[in-house]
Design a protein around this motif. Structure first.
Motif, PDB file in Angstrom:
ATOM      1  N   TYR A  95     -12.175  -4.958   4.112  1.00 15.80           N
ATOM      2  CA  TYR A  95     -11.282  -5.852   2.564  1.00 15.80           C
ATOM      3  C   TYR A  95     -10.337  -6.648   3.718  1.00 15.80           C
ATOM      4  CZ  TYR A  95      -8.173  -3.914  -1.382  1.00 15.80           C
ATOM      5  OH  TYR A  95      -7.275  -4.793  -2.531  1.00 15.80           O
ATOM      6  N   LEU A  96      -9.715  -5.971   4.689  1.00 18.81           N
ATOM      7  CA  LEU A  96      -8.742  -6.242   5.075  1.00 18.81           C
ATOM      8  C   LEU A  96      -8.454  -7.337   5.706  1.00 18.81           C
ATOM      9  CD1 LEU A  96      -6.745  -2.514   6.011  1.00 18.81           C
ATOM     10  CD2 LEU A  96      -6.024  -5.226   4.345  1.00 18.81           C
ATOM     11  N   ALA A  97      -9.703  -7.679   5.919  1.00 17.22           N
ATOM     12  CA  ALA A  97      -9.989  -8.873   6.500  1.00 17.22           C
ATOM     13  C   ALA A  97      -9.037 -10.415   6.609  1.00 17.22           C
ATOM     14  CB  ALA A  97     -10.883  -9.378   7.286  1.00 17.22           C
ATOM     15  N   LEU A 146      -6.693  -7.390  12.167  1.00 20.91           N
ATOM     16  CA  LEU A 146      -5.856  -6.019  11.229  1.00 20.91           C
ATOM     17  C   LEU A 146      -4.243  -6.486  11.024  1.00 20.91           C
ATOM     18  CD1 LEU A 146      -6.298  -3.501  13.828  1.00 20.91           C
ATOM     19  CD2 LEU A 146      -7.879  -3.591  11.868  1.00 20.91           C
ATOM     20  N   PRO A 147      -4.006  -6.170   9.653  1.00 20.09           N
ATOM     21  CA  PRO A 147      -2.436  -6.275   9.511  1.00 20.09           C
ATOM     22  C   PRO A 147      -1.471  -5.802  10.005  1.00 20.09           C
ATOM     23  CG  PRO A 147      -4.021  -5.248   7.313  1.00 20.09           C
ATOM     24  CD  PRO A 147      -4.975  -4.874   8.918  1.00 20.09           C
ATOM     25  N   ARG A 148      -0.155  -6.668  10.183  1.00 21.20           N
ATOM     26  CA  ARG A 148       0.532  -6.631  11.140  1.00 21.20           C
ATOM     27  C   ARG A 148       0.803  -5.264  10.577  1.00 21.20           C
ATOM     28  NH1 ARG A 148       2.531 -12.362  13.300  1.00 21.20           N
ATOM     29  NH2 ARG A 148       1.636 -12.330  15.234  1.00 21.20           N
ATOM     30  N   GLN A 173     -10.931   2.047   3.781  1.00 22.76           N
ATOM     31  CA  GLN A 173     -11.372   0.392   4.345  1.00 22.76           C
ATOM     32  C   GLN A 173     -10.078   0.727   5.280  1.00 22.76           C
ATOM     33  OE1 GLN A 173     -13.324  -2.398   4.332  1.00 22.76           O
ATOM     34  NE2 GLN A 173     -14.329  -0.548   3.932  1.00 22.76           N
ATOM     35  N   SER A 174      -9.357   1.395   5.003  1.00 21.35           N
ATOM     36  CA  SER A 174      -7.726   1.208   5.878  1.00 21.35           C
ATOM     37  C   SER A 174      -8.031   1.486   7.493  1.00 21.35           C
ATOM     38  CB  SER A 174      -6.833   2.854   5.609  1.00 21.35           C
ATOM     39  OG  SER A 174      -6.523   3.006   6.455  1.00 21.35           O
ATOM     40  N   ALA A 175      -7.233   0.408   7.889  1.00 20.21           N
ATOM     41  CA  ALA A 175      -7.622   0.643   9.157  1.00 20.21           C
ATOM     42  C   ALA A 175      -6.388   1.446  10.348  1.00 20.21           C
ATOM     43  CB  ALA A 175      -6.858  -0.931   9.851  1.00 20.21           C
ATOM     44  N   GLY A 176      -5.848   2.652   9.931  1.00 22.55           N
ATOM     45  CA  GLY A 176      -5.291   3.705   9.730  1.00 22.55           C
ATOM     46  C   GLY A 176      -4.636   3.965  10.779  1.00 22.55           C
ATOM     47  N   GLN A 177      -3.810   2.529  10.843  1.00 20.15           N
ATOM     48  CA  GLN A 177      -2.742   2.684  11.501  1.00 20.15           C
ATOM     49  C   GLN A 177      -0.857   3.237  11.347  1.00 20.15           C
ATOM     50  OE1 GLN A 177      -3.163  -2.146  13.331  1.00 20.15           O
ATOM     51  NE2 GLN A 177      -3.005  -2.132  10.668  1.00 20.15           N
ATOM     52  N   CYS A 178      -1.254   3.499   9.888  1.00 18.13           N
ATOM     53  CA  CYS A 178       0.856   3.751   8.902  1.00 18.13           C
ATOM     54  C   CYS A 178       0.125   5.037   8.567  1.00 18.13           C
ATOM     55  CB  CYS A 178       0.581   2.442   7.855  1.00 18.13           C
ATOM     56  SG  CYS A 178       0.624   0.859   8.601  1.00 18.13           S
ATOM     57  N   GLY A 179       1.196   5.598   8.633  1.00 18.18           N
ATOM     58  CA  GLY A 179       1.589   7.241   8.470  1.00 18.18           C
ATOM     59  C   GLY A 179       0.812   7.693   6.672  1.00 18.18           C
ATOM     60  N   PRO A 180       1.336   6.312   6.035  1.00 21.01           N
ATOM     61  CA  PRO A 180       0.647   6.433   4.667  1.00 21.01           C
ATOM     62  C   PRO A 180      -0.822   6.098   4.451  1.00 21.01           C
ATOM     63  CG  PRO A 180       2.026   4.730   4.246  1.00 21.01           C
ATOM     64  CD  PRO A 180       2.140   4.934   6.022  1.00 21.01           C
ATOM     65  N   CYS A 181      -1.710   5.578   5.472  1.00 24.27           N
ATOM     66  CA  CYS A 181      -3.314   5.817   4.695  1.00 24.27           C
ATOM     67  C   CYS A 181      -3.188   6.934   5.914  1.00 24.27           C
ATOM     68  CB  CYS A 181      -3.717   4.402   5.436  1.00 24.27           C
ATOM     69  SG  CYS A 181      -3.468   3.453   4.019  1.00 24.27           S
ATOM     70  N   ARG A 182      -2.667   7.288   6.631  1.00 24.35           N
ATOM     71  CA  ARG A 182      -3.359   8.341   8.191  1.00 24.35           C
ATOM     72  C   ARG A 182      -3.547   9.781   6.894  1.00 24.35           C
ATOM     73  NH1 ARG A 182      -1.276   5.754  12.494  1.00 24.35           N
ATOM     74  NH2 ARG A 182      -0.255   7.958  13.284  1.00 24.35           N
ATOM     75  N   ARG A 222       5.218   1.980   1.799  1.00 21.80           N
ATOM     76  CA  ARG A 222       5.476   2.480   2.750  1.00 21.80           C
ATOM     77  C   ARG A 222       4.266   1.938   3.957  1.00 21.80           C
ATOM     78  NH1 ARG A 222       7.273   7.043   0.440  1.00 21.80           N
ATOM     79  NH2 ARG A 222      10.035   7.590   1.003  1.00 21.80           N
ATOM     80  N   GLY A 223       3.358   0.815   3.371  1.00 22.80           N
ATOM     81  CA  GLY A 223       2.078   1.410   4.022  1.00 22.80           C
ATOM     82  C   GLY A 223       2.764  -0.640   4.947  1.00 22.80           C
ATOM     83  N   ALA A 224       1.742  -0.514   6.379  1.00 20.88           N
ATOM     84  CA  ALA A 224       2.137  -2.177   6.447  1.00 20.88           C
ATOM     85  C   ALA A 224       1.951  -3.481   5.375  1.00 20.88           C
ATOM     86  CB  ALA A 224       1.886  -2.486   7.839  1.00 20.88           C
ATOM     87  N   CYS A 225       0.656  -3.113   5.257  1.00 14.00           N
ATOM     88  CA  CYS A 225       0.128  -3.821   4.206  1.00 14.00           C
ATOM     89  C   CYS A 225      -0.036  -3.424   2.766  1.00 14.00           C
ATOM     90  CB  CYS A 225      -1.828  -4.320   4.462  1.00 14.00           C
ATOM     91  SG  CYS A 225      -2.638  -2.925   4.094  1.00 14.00           S
ATOM     92  N   ARG A 226      -0.753  -4.335   1.924  1.00 12.35           N
ATOM     93  CA  ARG A 226      -1.051  -4.155   0.949  1.00 12.35           C
ATOM     94  C   ARG A 226      -1.760  -2.581   0.253  1.00 12.35           C
ATOM     95  NH1 ARG A 226      -4.373  -7.863  -1.850  1.00 12.35           N
ATOM     96  NH2 ARG A 226      -4.284  -9.665  -0.224  1.00 12.35           N
ATOM     97  N   LEU A 227      -2.737  -2.651   0.651  1.00 13.20           N
ATOM     98  CA  LEU A 227      -3.786  -1.555   0.438  1.00 13.20           C
ATOM     99  C   LEU A 227      -3.437  -0.199   0.067  1.00 13.20           C
ATOM    100  CD1 LEU A 227      -7.199  -1.425   2.404  1.00 13.20           C
ATOM    101  CD2 LEU A 227      -5.634   1.211   1.540  1.00 13.20           C
ATOM    102  N   PRO A 228      -2.456   0.719   0.815  1.00 14.53           N
ATOM    103  CA  PRO A 228      -1.950   1.742  -0.582  1.00 14.53           C
ATOM    104  C   PRO A 228      -1.648   1.109  -1.565  1.00 14.53           C
ATOM    105  CG  PRO A 228      -1.022   1.603   1.955  1.00 14.53           C
ATOM    106  CD  PRO A 228      -1.911   0.276   1.815  1.00 14.53           C
ATOM    107  N   ASP A 229      -0.671   0.590  -1.767  1.00 17.81           N
ATOM    108  CA  ASP A 229       0.302  -0.032  -3.336  1.00 17.81           C
ATOM    109  C   ASP A 229      -0.848  -0.590  -3.964  1.00 17.81           C
ATOM    110  OD1 ASP A 229       2.655   0.840  -1.657  1.00 17.81           O
ATOM    111  OD2 ASP A 229       2.933  -1.077  -1.018  1.00 17.81           O
TER     112      ASP A 229
END
Ligand code: SF4
Length: 413
Positions: A172-174, A190-192, A329-338, A374-381
């Motif tokens: 999804y994030l590619a 991966l998103p920045r 699909q989250s890359a698990g890079q940021c707190g909100p997704c983890r 709070r995520g780096a990308c738009r996936l959680p939002d």
């Protein structure tokens, strides 16, 4: 140039059947022929060599061409920012990754009208002075890859910059633009987690990303000019097991499109894709399938995905299954997704599974407020937007589920 005057200029066909799979479009409806270079030039003509950049810029502004990857950002504004950045060594990326799993419009264009997309890429690269063009797509998109390779071989002599094809595992994030830029710079796709919005490429050579459909429209506009350009929208419609791409002429409403395509009247439509919004059919039916008209109505066409919810399907179950998929699909890079999204998804599953009470609903709202923005990308939002729209649209079902019932499914039996 018969294709241009037919009213469905991009695809030259009302509907392209793309099969029921919700994964990469491997094979399209074979009744629609792929345009090789000769057929392409016979249908659309040749783009005038040395087209005046100011003229093209004016045409793009006149039709308010916006990106068709989901964000609908004005193309002319992107070009202006690139021109004013005053840096060299630009790479133009043709973003064909189409990570939105329900979407197939970009694959349809690349498999049926690859030369129109290549024309648009060549024009956009000239506008920003790019010396490199990269076509970015999923490893698994084999039919698209084959079509592109054939198209590049057919016009080896006709391109100023020979595009490089770069593939990536399907995710999804590619296709997220910061992930694409990171990969073009040699990093992981991966998103920045940190990004300067004014210079999204900062840290490497400058990169501009355009979606496939945006470039196909540009290829067409270069021939017609704004006065003869026929506005339309490309959408991918999913209706139960059926999935197709449609080119919708300007002004056509959702109701007219669904009637023409023989899609049964739905309860609601997930508008824009997995990170879009559920909209009730009574609101949507008379709106035009058009990004500008939808924006005025406070809605977004997103990546042009329309997922129709059948009259006897449970919107909460579908919401829970999409929310699960997004969280996976989250890359698990940021707190909100983890830490946040998994609990949100679990609470939505409880709602769908008729196991949730008022406390769970309150907890869901609290948790969503913590994850928001709070995520780096738009996936959680995007996941939260889709879930919030479900809570509004299926409020009656939430109530029924609390008493262990699902009236939609009971009526369908
Ligand atoms: S917000 Fe989630 S999906 Fe996006 S970059 Fe961070 S961890 Fe990855």
């Amino acid at each position: 140039m018969t294709e241009i005057t037919r009213g469905r200029a991009l695809l030259g066909s009302d509907f392209i059947d793309i099969g029921s799979s919700s994964q990469v479009v491997h094979k399209l409806d074979t009744r629609v022929p792929r345009q090789d270079r000769t057929a392409h030039e016979a249908a659309f003509g040749v783009v005038t060599a040395g087209l005046e950049p100011n003229w093209l810029d004016q045409q793009v502004r006149a039709i308010a061409l916006t990106g068709r990857g989901g964000a609908h950002f004005p193309v002319a504004t992107k070009w202006r920012a690139a021109q004013q950045a005053d840096v060299g060594g630009w790479t133009l990326v043709v973003n064909a990754s189409e990570g939105e799993p329900a979407s197939g419009k970009d694959a349809a264009l690349l498999q049926l009208r690859p030369h129109l997309v290549l024309d648009g890429a060549e024009l956009a690269a000239s506008m920003i002075g790019a010396d490199r063009v990269v076509i970015w797509l999923a490893d698994e998109a084999r039919a698209t890859l084959q079509s592109l390779r054939s198209a590049l071989a057919e016009r080896r002599s006709g391109l100023t910059r020979a595009p490089e094809i770069v593939t990536t595992p399907e995710r999804y994030l590619a296709g997220e633009s910061s992930a694409v830029i990171r990969a073009v710079h040699g990093g992981p796709p991966l998103p920045r987690t940190t990004m300067n919005p004014a210079q999204p490429w900062a840290g490497g050579p400058p990169v501009l990303v355009h979606n496939v459909e945006t470039l196909a429209r540009l290829g067409l506009l270069a021939r017609t000019g704004s006065r003869s350009f026929e506005p339309s929208s490309l959408v991918t419609v999913t209706d139960g097991d059926r999935r197709f791409v449609a080119e919708v002429p300007a002004g056509e409403t959702f109701s007219e499109l669904f009637e023409r395509a023989k899609v049964p009247v739905p309860q609601a439509v997930l508008l824009g894709g997995y990170g879009g919004e559920w909209v009730g059919w009574s609101e949507l039916a008379l709106l035009a399938v058009d990004p500008h008209a939808l924006k005025e109505a406070g809605r977004s066409l997103g990546a042009g995905v329309l997922i129709a919810l059948g009259r006897f399907d449970c919107g909460l179950e579908m919401t829970a299954s999409i929310a699960h998929w997004l969280a996976d699909q989250s890359a698990g890079q940021c707190g909100p997704c983890r830490f946040g999204l998994p609990e949100v998804v679990e609470l939505v599953s409880r709602l769908a599974g008729r196991r949730a009470g008022q406390r769970d609903l309150d907890r869901l709202h609290e948790k969503m407020a913590l994850v928001d923005g709070r995520g780096a990308c738009r996936l959680p939002d995007g996941a939260l937007r889709m879930i919030r729209s479900a809570l509004r649209e299926f409020a009656a079902e939430i109530n029924d589920h609390r008493y262990g019932r699902c009236l939609q499914q009971e009526q369908g039996r």
